[in-house]
Enzyme design. Sequence first.
Site, mmCIF file in Angstrom:
data_model
loop_
_atom_site.group_PDB
_atom_site.id
_atom_site.type_symbol
_atom_site.label_atom_id
_atom_site.label_comp_id
_atom_site.label_asym_id
_atom_site.label_seq_id
_atom_site.Cartn_x
_atom_site.Cartn_y
_atom_site.Cartn_z
ATOM 1 N N HIS A 2 1.352 18.348 -31.648
ATOM 2 C CA HIS A 2 0.060 18.296 -30.968
ATOM 3 C C HIS A 2 0.056 17.042 -30.107
ATOM 4 O O HIS A 2 0.448 15.966 -30.556
ATOM 5 C CB HIS A 2 -1.076 18.252 -31.989
ATOM 6 C CG HIS A 2 -2.377 17.854 -31.376
ATOM 7 N ND1 HIS A 2 -2.873 18.486 -30.253
ATOM 8 C CD2 HIS A 2 -3.264 16.875 -31.680
ATOM 9 C CE1 HIS A 2 -4.015 17.914 -29.913
ATOM 10 N NE2 HIS A 2 -4.269 16.938 -30.759
ATOM 11 N N CYS A 24 -7.875 20.342 -33.431
ATOM 12 C CA CYS A 24 -6.533 20.108 -32.856
ATOM 13 C C CYS A 24 -5.422 20.754 -33.687
ATOM 14 O O CYS A 24 -4.322 20.969 -33.183
ATOM 15 C CB CYS A 24 -6.275 18.621 -32.698
ATOM 16 S SG CYS A 24 -7.445 17.817 -31.596
ATOM 17 N N ASN A 67 -5.070 15.394 -24.083
ATOM 18 C CA ASN A 67 -5.215 16.105 -25.359
ATOM 19 C C ASN A 67 -6.017 17.386 -25.124
ATOM 20 O O ASN A 67 -7.211 17.314 -24.833
ATOM 21 C CB ASN A 67 -5.923 15.182 -26.360
ATOM 22 C CG ASN A 67 -6.078 15.811 -27.740
ATOM 23 O OD1 ASN A 67 -5.895 17.018 -27.909
ATOM 24 N ND2 ASN A 67 -6.421 15.005 -28.718
HETATM 25 N N1 ACO Z 1 -10.969 2.084 -20.506
HETATM 26 C C1 ACO Z 1 -10.953 0.748 -20.569
HETATM 27 N N2 ACO Z 1 -11.256 0.069 -21.697
HETATM 28 C C2 ACO Z 1 -11.576 0.798 -22.783
HETATM 29 C C3 ACO Z 1 -11.609 2.205 -22.773
HETATM 30 C C4 ACO Z 1 -11.297 2.848 -21.558
HETATM 31 N N3 ACO Z 1 -11.285 4.187 -21.438
HETATM 32 N N4 ACO Z 1 -11.962 2.632 -23.995
HETATM 33 C C5 ACO Z 1 -12.122 1.552 -24.761
HETATM 34 N N5 ACO Z 1 -11.913 0.434 -24.040
HETATM 35 C C6 ACO Z 1 -11.978 -0.963 -24.477
HETATM 36 C C7 ACO Z 1 -12.856 -1.149 -25.672
HETATM 37 O O1 ACO Z 1 -14.200 -1.286 -25.285
HETATM 38 C C8 ACO Z 1 -12.291 -2.411 -26.280
HETATM 39 O O2 ACO Z 1 -12.774 -3.497 -25.573
HETATM 40 P P1 ACO Z 1 -13.180 -4.877 -26.331
HETATM 41 O O3 ACO Z 1 -11.903 -5.349 -26.975
HETATM 42 O O4 ACO Z 1 -13.673 -5.741 -25.254
HETATM 43 O O5 ACO Z 1 -14.221 -4.458 -27.343
HETATM 44 C C9 ACO Z 1 -10.797 -2.298 -25.985
HETATM 45 O O6 ACO Z 1 -10.673 -1.341 -24.926
HETATM 46 C C10 ACO Z 1 -9.986 -1.850 -27.184
HETATM 47 O O7 ACO Z 1 -10.597 -0.696 -27.740
HETATM 48 P P2 ACO Z 1 -10.020 -0.004 -29.034
HETATM 49 O O8 ACO Z 1 -10.901 1.126 -29.421
HETATM 50 O O9 ACO Z 1 -9.726 -1.075 -30.043
HETATM 51 O O10 ACO Z 1 -8.655 0.544 -28.458
HETATM 52 P P3 ACO Z 1 -7.425 1.097 -29.249
HETATM 53 O O11 ACO Z 1 -6.261 0.258 -28.976
HETATM 54 O O12 ACO Z 1 -7.755 1.437 -30.657
HETATM 55 O O13 ACO Z 1 -7.190 2.464 -28.477
HETATM 56 C C11 ACO Z 1 -7.535 4.825 -28.697
HETATM 57 C C12 ACO Z 1 -8.186 3.474 -28.464
HETATM 58 C C13 ACO Z 1 -6.605 5.131 -27.531
HETATM 59 C C14 ACO Z 1 -8.633 5.892 -28.743
HETATM 60 C C15 ACO Z 1 -6.747 4.785 -30.019
HETATM 61 O O14 ACO Z 1 -7.540 4.345 -31.079
HETATM 62 C C16 ACO Z 1 -6.176 6.135 -30.366
HETATM 63 O O15 ACO Z 1 -5.283 6.592 -29.716
HETATM 64 N N6 ACO Z 1 -6.656 6.751 -31.440
HETATM 65 C C17 ACO Z 1 -6.236 8.095 -31.804
HETATM 66 C C18 ACO Z 1 -7.325 8.984 -31.442
HETATM 67 C C19 ACO Z 1 -6.872 10.309 -30.891
HETATM 68 O O16 ACO Z 1 -5.914 10.446 -30.181
HETATM 69 N N7 ACO Z 1 -7.684 11.286 -31.177
HETATM 70 C C20 ACO Z 1 -7.485 12.590 -30.666
HETATM 71 C C21 ACO Z 1 -8.070 13.617 -31.544
HETATM 72 S S1 ACO Z 1 -7.312 13.570 -33.105
HETATM 73 C C22 ACO Z 1 -5.801 14.028 -32.841
HETATM 74 O O17 ACO Z 1 -5.607 14.803 -31.960
HETATM 75 C C23 ACO Z 1 -4.742 13.511 -33.678
#
Ligand code: ACO
Length: 323
Positions: A250, A113, A280
């Site tokens: 980004h 990225c 993304n």
């Molecule tokens: N749809 C519905 N529910 C979902 C999904 C989905 N697509 N994905 C996960 N869940 C559920 C999980 O199973 C979990 O359920 P549970 O509580 O019953 O176990 C719940 O949602 C919460 O999951 P988390 O992983 O804790 O969700 P979080 O609030 O951390 O959000 C996310 C996840 C959006 C990926 C977040 O961590 C994030 O934005 N991280 C940054 C990652 C990123 O953007 N990476 C890109 C590449 S790196 C970069 O470009 C910077």
Amino acid sequence: MIRSHIVGCGAYLPGNPVSNEDLARRVETSDEWIQQRTGIRQRYLAAEGELTSDLAIQAAQRALDHAQVKVGDLDLVIVATATPDETFPATATKVQAALGMTRGAAFDVQAVCSGFVYALSVADSMMKNGMARTALVIGAETFSRILDWSDRTTCVLFGDGAGAVVLRAGDGEGTPADRGVLSNVLHSDGRYHDLLYVDGGPSTTQKAGFLRMQGKEVFKHAVTNLAEVVGEGLTAAGLTTADVDWIVPHQANRRILDGTARKLGISHEKIVVTVDKHANTSAASIPLALTEAVHDGRIKRGQIVLMEAMGGGLTWGASVTRW
Ligand code: ACO
């Protein structure tokens, strides 16, 4: 001193937008969950047989047209990508051939990225030491090909696309008042490999593999690293946050964009946001967002434009340009 000027930009998105509702028919997710956690409403996905180079070529041609630069003037093509057409040769050489460019150099840069910021920095350095006068820097990805479509925690976050800029060597006084690229700062820390990687590759499994991510951990690193590197980039350019007209980040996640801006004390109105429309797109996201804000007239001559990114590696970086 030599300064690299961004003299044109172009973008390409494949096919029709794919909404969150469309995805909810493929995996167990919802529009509400995706929008709340990420700000993403839709993404574009390449058609079967449509390659990263195809996207890159379209974006490159549009950037050349916008810059009114002829292919014959180009002496450098860099493609930032983590999803090349083939293991080798570089996707950039396919772009070079398709454009009809038969001289100069073409190669890929792999920083996931952060790829566009890395590629821009390499091109700027080559311009400054006289190795190139006119360059194409492209970010192009088909991340849909490395997504595990049974993993809802990752497959909803990414999209395909390409963006490109044309750089031309110009003169400057070596002061922050110059137009052109004023500073680049790059970082990486390979200890964080496991936070975001692809579980395959030519030497590992001989298959392309799938993206694996510890989302929460990546999120924490993103806001801290990005705020720090933006500060470094501005200091290296002889500027402060008060000088920034536009941040073109980004586009990973709306919450990362807002969190970084808050940490820096920069107003939300100065952030160019396209993550809602494109999701993304890894190395393509900055040039896609830049193209939108240049073409719709938001970014104007003389303004300070700050680009920043973080991605797998971990890698991260920032680049400051006076338009
Ligand atoms: N749809 C519905 N529910 C979902 C999904 C989905 N697509 N994905 C996960 N869940 C559920 C999980 O199973 C979990 O359920 P549970 O509580 O019953 O176990 C719940 O949602 C919460 O999951 P988390 O992983 O804790 O969700 P979080 O609030 O951390 O959000 C996310 C996840 C959006 C990926 C977040 O961590 C994030 O934005 N991280 C940054 C990652 C990123 O953007 N990476 C890109 C590449 S790196 C970069 O470009 C910077």
